[in-house]
Design a protein around this motif. Structure first.
Motif, PDB file in Angstrom:
ATOM      1  N   HIS A  26     -15.208  82.819 -19.917  1.00 25.38           N
ATOM      2  CA  HIS A  26     -15.423  82.019 -18.705  1.00 25.38           C
ATOM      3  C   HIS A  26     -15.675  82.990 -17.554  1.00 25.38           C
ATOM      4  O   HIS A  26     -14.794  83.743 -17.163  1.00 25.38           O
ATOM      5  N   ILE A  27     -16.897  82.953 -17.024  1.00 29.12           N
ATOM      6  CA  ILE A  27     -17.279  83.856 -15.943  1.00 29.12           C
ATOM      7  C   ILE A  27     -17.643  83.042 -14.708  1.00 29.12           C
ATOM      8  O   ILE A  27     -18.494  82.159 -14.768  1.00 29.12           O
ATOM      9  N   ASP A  28     -16.971  83.335 -13.604  1.00 23.07           N
ATOM     10  CA  ASP A  28     -17.325  82.763 -12.311  1.00 23.07           C
ATOM     11  C   ASP A  28     -17.879  83.889 -11.442  1.00 23.07           C
ATOM     12  O   ASP A  28     -17.387  85.019 -11.504  1.00 23.07           O
ATOM     13  N   SER A  29     -18.876  83.548 -10.627  1.00 24.95           N
ATOM     14  CA  SER A  29     -19.444  84.582  -9.760  1.00 24.95           C
ATOM     15  C   SER A  29     -19.777  84.064  -8.365  1.00 24.95           C
ATOM     16  O   SER A  29     -20.302  84.802  -7.549  1.00 24.95           O
ATOM     17  N   SER A  30     -19.463  82.825  -8.077  1.00 25.02           N
ATOM     18  CA  SER A  30     -19.787  82.256  -6.785  1.00 25.02           C
ATOM     19  C   SER A  30     -18.913  82.851  -5.689  1.00 25.02           C
ATOM     20  O   SER A  30     -17.687  82.934  -5.829  1.00 25.02           O
ATOM     21  N   ILE A  31     -19.534  83.233  -4.574  1.00 23.27           N
ATOM     22  CA  ILE A  31     -18.788  83.825  -3.463  1.00 23.27           C
ATOM     23  C   ILE A  31     -18.124  82.775  -2.582  1.00 23.27           C
ATOM     24  O   ILE A  31     -17.353  83.120  -1.694  1.00 23.27           O
ATOM     25  N   THR A  32     -18.387  81.489  -2.843  1.00 29.89           N
ATOM     26  CA  THR A  32     -17.796  80.437  -2.006  1.00 29.89           C
ATOM     27  C   THR A  32     -16.399  80.037  -2.472  1.00 29.89           C
ATOM     28  O   THR A  32     -15.795  79.143  -1.881  1.00 29.89           O
ATOM     29  N   GLY A  33     -15.893  80.666  -3.488  1.00 30.61           N
ATOM     30  CA  GLY A  33     -14.514  80.441  -3.925  1.00 30.61           C
ATOM     31  C   GLY A  33     -14.237  79.023  -4.378  1.00 30.61           C
ATOM     32  O   GLY A  33     -15.023  78.422  -5.096  1.00 30.61           O
ATOM     33  N   GLU A  34     -13.121  78.482  -3.911  1.00 27.97           N
ATOM     34  CA  GLU A  34     -12.685  77.149  -4.345  1.00 27.97           C
ATOM     35  C   GLU A  34     -13.633  76.035  -3.923  1.00 27.97           C
ATOM     36  O   GLU A  34     -13.587  74.944  -4.471  1.00 27.97           O
ATOM     37  N   ALA A  35     -14.487  76.273  -2.944  1.00 24.23           N
ATOM     38  CA  ALA A  35     -15.447  75.268  -2.490  1.00 24.23           C
ATOM     39  C   ALA A  35     -16.688  75.211  -3.374  1.00 24.23           C
ATOM     40  O   ALA A  35     -17.600  74.418  -3.133  1.00 24.23           O
ATOM     41  N   SER A  36     -16.743  76.018  -4.390  1.00 25.52           N
ATOM     42  CA  SER A  36     -17.926  76.150  -5.237  1.00 25.52           C
ATOM     43  C   SER A  36     -18.051  75.023  -6.265  1.00 25.52           C
ATOM     44  O   SER A  36     -17.128  74.757  -7.030  1.00 25.52           O
ATOM     45  N   ALA A  37     -19.207  74.387  -6.285  1.00 23.75           N
ATOM     46  CA  ALA A  37     -19.480  73.355  -7.285  1.00 23.75           C
ATOM     47  C   ALA A  37     -19.622  73.975  -8.672  1.00 23.75           C
ATOM     48  O   ALA A  37     -19.222  73.368  -9.670  1.00 23.75           O
ATOM     49  N   SER A  38     -20.169  75.183  -8.747  1.00 22.66           N
ATOM     50  CA  SER A  38     -20.344  75.818 -10.055  1.00 22.66           C
ATOM     51  C   SER A  38     -18.996  76.184 -10.672  1.00 22.66           C
ATOM     52  O   SER A  38     -18.814  76.111 -11.887  1.00 22.66           O
ATOM     53  N   ARG A  39     -18.020  76.552  -9.842  1.00 16.28           N
ATOM     54  CA  ARG A  39     -16.678  76.836 -10.364  1.00 16.28           C
ATOM     55  C   ARG A  39     -16.037  75.572 -10.920  1.00 16.28           C
ATOM     56  O   ARG A  39     -15.353  75.605 -11.941  1.00 16.28           O
ATOM     57  N   GLU A  40     -16.249  74.444 -10.227  1.00 16.31           N
ATOM     58  CA  GLU A  40     -15.740  73.166 -10.738  1.00 16.31           C
ATOM     59  C   GLU A  40     -16.390  72.835 -12.074  1.00 16.31           C
ATOM     60  O   GLU A  40     -15.719  72.386 -12.999  1.00 16.31           O
TER      61      GLU A  40
END
Length: 66
Positions: A26-40
């Motif tokens: 599981h790789i996350d790379s979004s700089i928007t942190g918890e507000a990221s739709a891709s992380r969700e």
């Protein structure tokens, strides 16, 4: 631009009784942190895979934090 890559190794476990646990990277790379739709989205995919494969092993990397 955002690119999503989901790699899943699926095999018919009925043919392989010596089945090994699924490995999930599981790789996350979004700089928007918890507000990221891709992380969700990635969290939901991993949760679904874990739900279907309770013994799955998850390795998590956050490239934005590194």
């Amino acid at each position: 631009m955002v690119t999503y890559v989901v790699l899943v190794n699926i095999s018919d476990h009925r043919l392989r009784p010596e089945r090994k646990p699924m490995n999930i990277l599981h790789i996350d790379s979004s700089i928007t942190g918890e507000a990221s739709a891709s992380r969700e989205l990635t969290a939901a995919i991993v949760a679904s895979l874990k739900g279907a494969n309770g013994d799955a092993e998850v390795t998590y990397r956050d490239l934005a934090a590194e």
